[in-house]
Scaffold this active site. Structure first.
Site, short mmCIF file in Angstrom:
data_model
loop_
_atom_site.label_atom_id
_atom_site.label_comp_id
_atom_site.label_asym_id
_atom_site.label_seq_id
_atom_site.Cartn_x
_atom_site.Cartn_y
_atom_site.Cartn_z
CB THR A 128 -1.99 -10.90 10.65
OG1 THR A 128 -0.98 -10.86 11.66
CG2 THR A 128 -1.72 -9.82 9.62
CG ASP B 100 -8.82 -10.38 -5.92
OD1 ASP B 100 -8.74 -11.28 -5.06
OD2 ASP B 100 -8.40 -10.52 -7.09
CE LYS C 56 -10.07 -8.77 -9.92
NZ LYS C 56 -8.71 -8.45 -9.39
CB THR D 299 -6.90 -18.57 -13.43
OG1 THR D 299 -6.61 -17.17 -13.35
CG2 THR D 299 -8.23 -18.86 -12.74
CE LYS E 135 -5.86 -13.48 -6.20
NZ LYS E 135 -6.10 -12.11 -6.71
#
Length: 237
Positions: free
Chosen positions: A75, A66, A39, A121, A68
């Protein structure tokens, strides 16, 4: 149940949360064939690490970008179009309907899977209340999961604590990718909703994202091997 056709080694995703490209490359070399999936998040991406994604894919590894994404639909769409050329297997967006729809439409014919981040998390019910949400974590995660599945998102990023509940909602086809994984005895760090690898797999997680317990281990390769062995044992492999 989680999808069963994933090799045990590829169920471990090592988060390269490292300060620069050279350090990340050295860690990949050190881990060798023990890890097949990495990742790349904010820290490394913004330190020039995105070219590493291409290099890893070229070396036969899988990559999870990753970032997000969360912005207006146009966009997000342009960002997904650009990132899809990296050859990554996974790309994350925040689980807002407009964002998810734009990402799913923009990936086109690329093979990248879009993952929706339900609730981070590091958040708990109090954090959501402080941010003005009327829902607790469980209800918000469930609502976003149902929206994501209806839109055509490929998988969800969720706490391992929510994996079993979400698996019962979305069924066996969606990937559930769970950060917040800590082997027995490892420090929780800034994660509030954590679980061991074996328990997360048993709960229905498809992939486990692990950073510090591997990166900070005296022997990262041995730490990764131990997690893969725990995954295999949990699956009866």
């Amino acid at each position: 149940m989680a999808p069963v056709d994933i090799p045990d080694r590829d169920r471990l995703i090592v988060a390269l949360d490292l300060p620069d490209l050279r350090v990340a490359e050295a860690m990949v070399d050190r881990l060798g064939d023990s890890v097949g999936f990495y990742k790349i998040g904010y820290q490394l991406a913004y330190a020039g690490g995105l070219p590493l994604a291409r290099a890893l894919v070229g070396a036969g590894k899988k990559v999870f970008v990753d970032l997000k994404l969360h912005d207006i639909g146009n966009t997000v769409a342009r960002g997904v179009e650009s990132l899809s050329h990296l050859g990554a297997s996974f790309l994350t967006v925040h689980a807002y309907p407009q964002t998810m729809k734009a990402a799913v439409e923009a990936r086109g014919s690329s093979k990248v899977k879009i993952l929706a981040v339900t609730v981070l998390t590091s958040y708990d019910d109090r954090d959501l209340a402080d941010a003005g949400y009327r829902f607790g974590v469980r209800d918000l995660v469930e609502a976003r999961a149902r929206q994501a599945q209806a839109i055509g998102v490929d998988g969800l990023v969720c706490s391992p604590e929510e994996a079993a509940h979400l698996r019962s909602i979305v069924g066996p086809e969606m990937d559930l990718v769970t950060p917040g994984i800590r082997p027995a005895g490892a420090a929780a760090g800034d994660q509030k909703r954590i679980m061991t690898p074996a328990k997360a797999i048993a709960a229905g997680a498809s992939y486990l994202v692990v950073g510090r317990p591997v990166l900070d281990a005296p022997d990262p390769k041995a730490a990764a091997d131990a997690i893969v062995a725990e995954i295999a044992a949990a699956r009866g492999s």
